[in-house]
Design an enzyme around this catalytic site. Structure first.
Site, short mmCIF file in Angstrom:
data_model
loop_
_atom_site.label_atom_id
_atom_site.label_comp_id
_atom_site.label_asym_id
_atom_site.label_seq_id
_atom_site.Cartn_x
_atom_site.Cartn_y
_atom_site.Cartn_z
N CYS A 65 0.84 -1.19 0.00
CA CYS A 65 0.00 0.00 0.00
C CYS A 65 0.88 1.25 0.00
O CYS A 65 1.88 1.31 0.72
CB CYS A 65 -0.91 0.00 1.23
SG CYS A 65 -2.03 1.42 1.28
N CYS A 69 -0.03 4.69 6.98
CA CYS A 69 -0.72 4.50 8.25
C CYS A 69 0.14 3.67 9.21
O CYS A 69 0.47 2.51 8.92
CB CYS A 69 -2.06 3.81 8.02
SG CYS A 69 -3.11 4.63 6.80
N CYS A 72 -0.59 -0.09 10.30
CA CYS A 72 -0.94 -1.09 9.30
C CYS A 72 0.26 -1.90 8.82
O CYS A 72 1.29 -1.34 8.43
CB CYS A 72 -1.61 -0.41 8.11
SG CYS A 72 -2.21 -1.58 6.87
N CYS A 109 -16.98 -9.09 3.91
CA CYS A 109 -16.31 -7.80 3.76
C CYS A 109 -15.15 -7.96 2.78
O CYS A 109 -14.20 -8.71 3.04
CB CYS A 109 -15.79 -7.32 5.10
SG CYS A 109 -17.08 -7.22 6.37
N CYS A 142 -20.01 -5.97 2.00
CA CYS A 142 -19.44 -4.69 2.40
C CYS A 142 -18.09 -4.54 1.69
O CYS A 142 -17.26 -5.45 1.75
CB CYS A 142 -19.24 -4.62 3.91
SG CYS A 142 -18.53 -3.05 4.50
N CYS A 202 -20.20 1.87 7.38
CA CYS A 202 -19.50 1.16 8.44
C CYS A 202 -18.23 1.94 8.73
O CYS A 202 -17.40 2.13 7.84
CB CYS A 202 -19.20 -0.26 7.99
SG CYS A 202 -18.17 -1.22 9.13
N ARG A 272 -19.20 -3.76 16.50
CA ARG A 272 -18.54 -4.99 16.08
C ARG A 272 -17.18 -5.14 16.77
O ARG A 272 -16.35 -4.24 16.75
CB ARG A 272 -18.33 -4.99 14.56
CG ARG A 272 -17.73 -6.30 14.02
CD ARG A 272 -17.60 -6.23 12.51
NE ARG A 272 -18.85 -5.77 11.91
CZ ARG A 272 -18.91 -5.04 10.81
NH1 ARG A 272 -17.82 -4.67 10.19
NH2 ARG A 272 -20.09 -4.67 10.33
#
Length: 390
Positions: A65, A69, A72, A109, A142, A202, A272
Site C-alpha cells: 500500500c 498508516c 498497518c 467484507c 461490504c 460502516c 462490532r
C-alpha cells in the site's frame, strides 16, 4: 452506581451520555468492571437481544500500500512479513467468501489495500460482488477499498454492494500523528459519499495506539455524529516491522471499558468486535459479547484469528445465538432512517491446594508482558493454497 444507572436509562432512550460520563466509564476501576459490563449489556440486549452477527473478511489484494498508516502491516515501508499478492480473481474471491458463509457469516467484507480504487478496480470488485451473490444471494456485501472518488460508491451500489467500510480510526486531533498521506477529512468524506449513494456506512476506530481517554471519547462521539450503521472496534495488533510495534498499551479490562463506552455512546448501532480481540481480550472475549452484537469470524486481513469453530462455541457457551440471514440486524427505527444513533431522545424503550507461584518468564502468566506470541501472520485462506479459517 449512579453513573451506570444514568447511562442505562439514557441508552434505553437512545440518548447520548455526556463527554464527562463517557470519560468516567473509561476511568472506572477493575472492581467496578463487571458492573460496567452488566450495565452496558442491558443496553445491548434492549436493541439487539442476544443475537451475534458474524462477518467474514476476504482480503482481495494484500500488501504494497502507498499510504503510511503507522498501525498497518500493509503500509508503505512495512517490514512485516505478511502475505503480498495482487487482485484475486472473482471466482477465487467467491470461493473464499463461501467458506465464511458456510461458517455462519451473514456479511462478507471485501477489502483491498491501497489509497483508493481506480475505476478499473471498481469494475473488478463489481464482478466479484456479482460472483459472490450468484452463489449466495442473501449474503450482505461490504466493500472496503479506501478513499472513494465521484461516482464510485454509486457504481458499487449498482453492482450489489450493501455497505461500505472506511474507519476514522482515531480522533481528528491526533490523526496526523498516525498518517500523513491523507487526512481525517478525507476519511469523513468517503463515509459520507457511501451514505449519499445509499450504502450502509460502516466506520470505526482502532484503540491501543497510544491515544488518551479523551481521544477515544472524541472519535466515538465523531462516529455518532457521522451516523454509521455499524461501528467496528479494533484493538491494535502491534506487528513487528511497523512503527507501532512497541505499542502494547491494552489490557483485557481496558478493552472491555472501551467497548462499554462505545455501546453507551452508540446504543442502537451494530458495534462490532474486530481485529485484535484475541491478542488483547484473550480469555475475556466472552464478556465482550455482552457489549457488542457483531464479530468477525476466523482470520483477519494479514493476521490469523481464533479458529472459526472456537468462535461459534464461544457464542453458544456464553448464551448468545448467531444471527440468521432472515433476521434484520438493526432496530426498526434505524432501518426507517429515524436519525443518528439515538438521535430521537423522545422515543422510549419497548420493551483447596495453594496455587503454584507464577513463573515471571512465562508469557502465559506474566500479565504485564506484551503478548507477542499471540500475533500470528495469516498464512492460509485468500492468496494461499491452504484452506481458510471459517
Amino acid at each position: 452506581m449512579d453513573l451506570l444507572n444514568t447511562l442505562v436509562e439514557k441508552g434505553l432512550r437512545r440518548e447520548p451520555p455526556t463527554r464527562e460520563e463517557a470519560l468516567a466509564v473509561l476511568a472506572t476501576s477493575d472492581d467496578e468492571l463487571l458492573d460496567v459490563v452488566a450495565a452496558a449489556g442491558k443496553v445491548r440486549r434492549q436493541w439487539f437481544g442476544r443475537r451475534v452477527k458474524l462477518n467474514y473478511l476476504v482480503n482481495l489484494k494484500s500488501g504494497l500500500c502507498p499510504e503510511d498508516c503507522s498501525y498497518c502491516s500493509q503500509r508503505l515501508g512495512s517490514k512485516a512479513e505478511i502475505l503480498k499478492y495482487t487482485w484475486l480473481k472473482p471466482d477465487e474471491a467467491s470461493k473464499a467468501a463461501a467458506a465464511g458463509v458456510a461458517g455462519g457469516a451473514k456479511r462478507v467484507c471485501l477489502v483491498a489495500s491501497g489509497r483508493g480504487p481506480t475505476d478499473r478496480d471498481v469494475d473488478r470488485v463489481s464482478q466479484t460482488i456479482e460472483a459472490i451473490k450468484e452463489q449466495n444471494e442473501d449474503v450482505e456485501i461490504c466493500a472496503c477499498l479506501g478513499l472513494l472518488s465521484d461516482g464510485q460508491a454509486e457504481r458499487l451500489r449498482a453492482a450489489g454492494a450493501d455497505a461500505y467500510n472506511h474507519n476514522l480510526n482515531t480522533s481528528e486531533g491526533t490523526y496526523g500523528d498516525i498518517t500523513t498521506t491523507h487526512t481525517y477529512a478525507d476519511r469523513v468524506d468517503t463515509v459520507q459519499r457511501a451514505q449519499t449513494a445509499g450504502l450502509s456506512a460502516c466506520s470505526g476506530l482502532i484503540a491501543g495506539m497510544g491515544e488518551s481517554d479523551a481521544d477515544l471519547v472524541d472519535v466515538v462521539f465523531s462516529l455518532r455524529a457521522l451516523d454509521p450503521d455499524s461501528v467496528p472496534v479494533n484493538f491494535l495488533i502491534p506487528f513487528e516491522g511497523t512503527p507501532l510495534a512497541k505499542e502494547w498499551n491494552l489490557t483485557p479490562q481496558r478493552c472491555l471499558r472501551i467497548l462499554a463506552m462505545t455501546r453507551f455512546v452508540c446504543p442502537d448501532v451494530e458495534v462490532r468486535l474486530a481485529g485484535g480481540r484475541e491478542v488483547h481480550l484473550r480469555s475475556m472475549q466472552p464478556l465482550a459479547l455482552h457489549l457488542v452484537n457483531s464479530i468477525f469470524l476466523g482470520d483477519y486481513l494479514t493476521s490469523e484469528g481464533q479458529e472459526g469453530k472456537a468462535d461459534l462455541e464461544m457464542i453458544a457457551d456464553a448464551g448468545f445465538e448467531v444471527e440468521g440471514a432472515d433476521t434484520t440486524t438493526l432496530p426498526e427505527h434505524r432501518r426507517d432512517g429515524c436519525g443518528p444513533c439515538g438521535g430521537d431522545a423522545s422515543r422510549t424503550s419497548a420493551d483447596t491446594a495453594p496455587a503454584e507461584p507464577a513463573d515471571p518468564a512465562d508469557p502465559l502468566t506474566d500479565t504485564g508482558a506484551p503478548r507477542t506470541d499471540l500475533v500470528a501472520v495469516r498464512r492460509r485462506g485468500a492468496g494461499t493454497d491452504l484452506a481458510p479459517n471459517a
